[in-house]
Design a protein around this motif. Structure first.
Motif, PDB file in Angstrom:
ATOM      1  N   PHE A   6      43.387  35.971  36.936  1.00 40.13           N
ATOM      2  CA  PHE A   6      42.045  36.572  36.884  1.00 40.13           C
ATOM      3  C   PHE A   6      41.007  35.598  36.318  1.00 40.13           C
ATOM      4  CE2 PHE A   6      38.842  39.178  34.559  1.00 40.13           C
ATOM      5  CZ  PHE A   6      38.237  39.729  35.673  1.00 40.13           C
ATOM      6  N   VAL A   7      39.992  35.319  37.119  1.00 40.47           N
ATOM      7  CA  VAL A   7      38.890  34.451  36.686  1.00 40.47           C
ATOM      8  C   VAL A   7      37.618  35.312  36.661  1.00 40.47           C
ATOM      9  CG1 VAL A   7      37.534  32.395  37.210  1.00 40.47           C
ATOM     10  CG2 VAL A   7      39.989  32.436  37.725  1.00 40.47           C
ATOM     11  N   PRO A   8      37.139  35.646  35.461  1.00 42.51           N
ATOM     12  CA  PRO A   8      36.022  36.590  35.368  1.00 42.51           C
ATOM     13  C   PRO A   8      34.758  36.058  36.057  1.00 42.51           C
ATOM     14  CG  PRO A   8      37.026  36.268  33.213  1.00 42.51           C
ATOM     15  CD  PRO A   8      37.620  35.241  34.131  1.00 42.51           C
ATOM     16  N   PRO A   9      34.081  36.916  36.796  1.00 38.88           N
ATOM     17  CA  PRO A   9      32.808  36.519  37.407  1.00 38.88           C
ATOM     18  C   PRO A   9      31.626  36.658  36.446  1.00 38.88           C
ATOM     19  CG  PRO A   9      33.429  38.700  38.186  1.00 38.88           C
ATOM     20  CD  PRO A   9      34.512  38.259  37.231  1.00 38.88           C
ATOM     21  N   TYR A  10      31.880  37.047  35.222  1.00 42.93           N
ATOM     22  CA  TYR A  10      30.797  37.194  34.243  1.00 42.93           C
ATOM     23  C   TYR A  10      31.289  36.798  32.865  1.00 42.93           C
ATOM     24  CZ  TYR A  10      32.975  41.486  32.567  1.00 42.93           C
ATOM     25  OH  TYR A  10      33.858  42.386  32.040  1.00 42.93           O
TER      26      TYR A  10
ATOM     27  N   LYS B  86      41.665  45.702  43.411  1.00 42.41           N
ATOM     28  CA  LYS B  86      40.360  45.033  43.248  1.00 42.41           C
ATOM     29  C   LYS B  86      40.522  43.643  42.641  1.00 42.41           C
ATOM     30  CE  LYS B  86      38.713  48.536  40.839  1.00 42.41           C
ATOM     31  NZ  LYS B  86      39.872  49.464  40.924  1.00 42.41           N
ATOM     32  N   TYR B  87      41.507  43.510  41.766  1.00 37.35           N
ATOM     33  CA  TYR B  87      41.835  42.218  41.157  1.00 37.35           C
ATOM     34  C   TYR B  87      43.204  42.388  40.524  1.00 37.35           C
ATOM     35  CZ  TYR B  87      39.915  44.863  37.249  1.00 37.35           C
ATOM     36  OH  TYR B  87      39.646  45.858  36.344  1.00 37.35           O
ATOM     37  N   GLY B  88      43.793  41.296  40.105  1.00 40.16           N
ATOM     38  CA  GLY B  88      45.085  41.402  39.433  1.00 40.16           C
ATOM     39  C   GLY B  88      46.244  41.331  40.402  1.00 40.16           C
TER      40      GLY B  88
END
Lengths: 487, 99
Positions: free
Chosen positions: A98-102, A327-329
């Motif tokens: 997971f690479v956060p977009p914020y 959605k992610y993960g």
């Protein structure tokens, strides 16, 4: 090169006078990390390139005369705090890519202050644990004795600061996860008042208890970091709209007029005798510094762990429902339908401890059990909070005691007895249940391992907590002692 | 409180957790042991005690209902395992022909 041994305020003075550069400081910290992290394992992700780039930028700011207390200072950030563009795993397989977009609000603020991010610190998966042994990747090691745990869940953050792999760190504290590792490593860790520091971008564990807090080498540094991260954030609806004082202005060397409360219930079975002696010495020291020491009673202390279990696990089971593999993960490519996609991703992505807590939380919230478990716990939480309110209303300024009933234990020693490990959180939990500011500072050694003194104050009275902590620190030298591996 | 195997399976289903045989057995023991521990709260009479809703926050927090920029959808989708035409791609939820 010994720049990595500096505190924030020492490094700042040298940076301001241009006697050192942020690049030089950062290189020293990164060299220390390269040398000792194979043993300490404080970091899940090291970010040396980002650090050097930020250090160069900080040096330009400093050259232009634009320097704040944290400009150019290397920091480690717990891996459950979102960093834009930098892997944020929360210690879990389910978020291993997971690479956060914020950016979390605290990280954005630290970047504006010109800090240097050296990496993301190891932690128990989803901050659930007291040793980092529940990290999905590897345990961290206590720099005082690498066969022992550094505490948890912010164990990577505390170990990094103690080993001089960062000048300070951010952790998160739901039931003691900043203070307990700070105590077991012999550094300073603060959990601010609930709402004092924005939780925006902190991966949620138990929303009514979680707070981000600093881990530092001394109390002055703690005050400096609090100055930077305590402010109202409209992106977090529980963020308090309270003025932020300059916390460093409360640091004085005497405690005249301060009333220190010592709960009689804290000194009971389960408290290691060596820990008790160090803490009693520390309380005597507070009296010597001018404080009035009084016994207080917290009659519901014996119920704090059970209340914390039910509260945190119920909230965790709801918060962690968002990990659905869609959605992610982690993703389950072999799932035949949406329900399987969720169950398989969660079954594979969560570790044993996280599953145990989701199961207990789901049970406690399930139809027919809500009143008996979650609601009951919220009522007992009121009683626990009222015990502390009564002490403060009677004129007590701070409540002090041990941070942990035991010193750092061996890796693998308690991992198969969850209940025993949970019970060691009894002193740190009340500050979360009641939302109070609370710090752990070093108060000596037992069998060569650090003992932590915990100081808890009224809501938003971080200034008083820091004042007592600073006076004690100035009267002792425990905070100056460092393990050989960190030098 | 003794938790049975079928209860473990039911809770796992509610929580959307696929568990191995070993995990189910272990959870039967762990859940029973831990629930027994938390039942000590029943020693306390809390009939007239109000539950804690919030420890520090006072009242509701409202903001102006104004639009503001949000993250670009490509950033949001960047972590998704499967996407299609700017959406998350998931398994079909409805059968063809309704129901």
């Amino acid at each position: 090169m010994t720049l990595h041994r500096l505190t924030i305020h020492e490094a700042h003075d040298l940076l301001r006078r241009r006697e050192i550069s942020s690049v030089g400081l950062t290189e020293s910290v990164l060299a220390k990390m390269e040398e000792c992290d194979p043993e300490v394992r404080a970091f899940i992700t090291a970010t040396p390139q980002i650090a050097l780039e930020q250090a160069r930028r900080a040096d330009k700011l400093i050259a232009a005369g634009d320097i704040g207390p944290l400009t150019g200072i290397p920091v480690a950030i717990k891996d459950n705090i979102c960093t834009k563009g930098v892997l944020t795993t929360c210690g879990s397989r389910i978020l291993e890519d997971f690479v956060p977009p914020y950016e979390a609000t605290v990280v954005e603020r630290l970047r504006k202050e010109g800090v240097v991010q050296v990496g993301k610190a190891n932690m128990d998966e989803f901050a659930m644990g007291s040793s980092t042994e529940y990290s999905a990747f590897f345990p961290s090691h206590n720099p005082w004795d690498t066969s022992r745990v550094p505490g948890g869940s912010s164990g990577g953050s505390a170990a990094a600061v103690l080993a001089n792999e960062a000048l300070f760190a951010l952790g998160s504290d739901t039931g003691g996860s900043v203070r307990q590792p700070a105590g077991l490593c012999g550094v300073v860790g603060m959990k601010p008042t609930y709402g004092r520091v924005s939780r925006y971008g902190l991966i949620a564990f138990a929303s009514s208890l979680d707070q981000i807090g600093p881990i530092t080498k001394d109390v002055t540094d703690c005050a400096l970091v609090m100055n930077a991260i305590a402010f109202h954030d409209p992106l977090d609806s529980t963020s308090a709209d309270e003025p932020t004082p300059d916390y460093t202005s409360y640091l004085e060397e005497n405690l005249a007029g301060v009333v220190v409360g010592v709960p009689i219930e804290y000194f009971a079975a389960g408290l290691d005798q060596g820990v008790e002696e160090r803490v009693r010495d520390a309380i005597q020291k507070l009296a010597d510094l001018g404080a009035e020491v009084r016994e207080v009673s917290l009659p519901h202390e014996r119920y704090v762990v059970a209340t914390y279990f039910l509260t945190s696990w119920a909230e965790a089971s709801a918060n962690l429902a968002r990990y659905d593999g869609l959605k992610y993960g982690l993703f389950a490519p072999d799932a035949r339908n949406i329900r399987e996609a969720q169950s398989k991703a969660r079954g594979r992505g969560f570790g044993r401890e996280v599953k145990r807590r989701i199961m207990l939380g789901t049970y406690a919230l399930s139809s027919g059990y809500y009143d008996a478990y979650y609601l009951k716990a919220q009522k007992v939480r009121t009683l626990i909070k009222e015990d502390l309110d009564r002490a403060f209303d009677a004129g007590v300024d701070v409540v002090v005691g041990p941070t942990s009933p035991i010193v750092a234990f061996g890796i693998g020693e308690k991992v198969d007895d969850p209940l025993e490990m949970y019970l060691a959180d009894l002193y740190t939990i009340p500050a979360n249940l009641a939302g109070l500011p609370c710090i752990s500072i070093p108060c000596g050694f037992h069998e060569g391992l650090p003992v932590g003194l915990q100081i808890m104050g009224r809501p938003f009275a971080e200034s008083m907590v820091l004042r007592v902590a600073y006076a004690y620190e100035q009267g002792t030298d425990f905070h100056l002692q460092r393990p050989p591996i960190s030098l | 409180m003794k938790i049975s195997r079928s209860e473990v399976e039911h809770i796992a289903d509610l929580a959307r957790l696929e568990l191995s045989e070993g995990e189910i057995k272990q959870l039967e023991t762990d859940l029973s042991q831990i629930l027994e521990y938390v039942e000590q709260l029943n020693e306390l009479d809390t009939t007239d005690v109000l539950p804690t809703a919030h420890v520090v926050v006072k009242g509701d927090v409202l903001r102006e209902d104004e639009s503001r920029p949000s993250l670009p959808s490509e950033d949001i989708l960047s972590n998704a395992p499967r996407t299609q035409d700017g959406f998350f791609r998931v398994h079909a939820i409805f059968r063809k022909g309704g129901r």
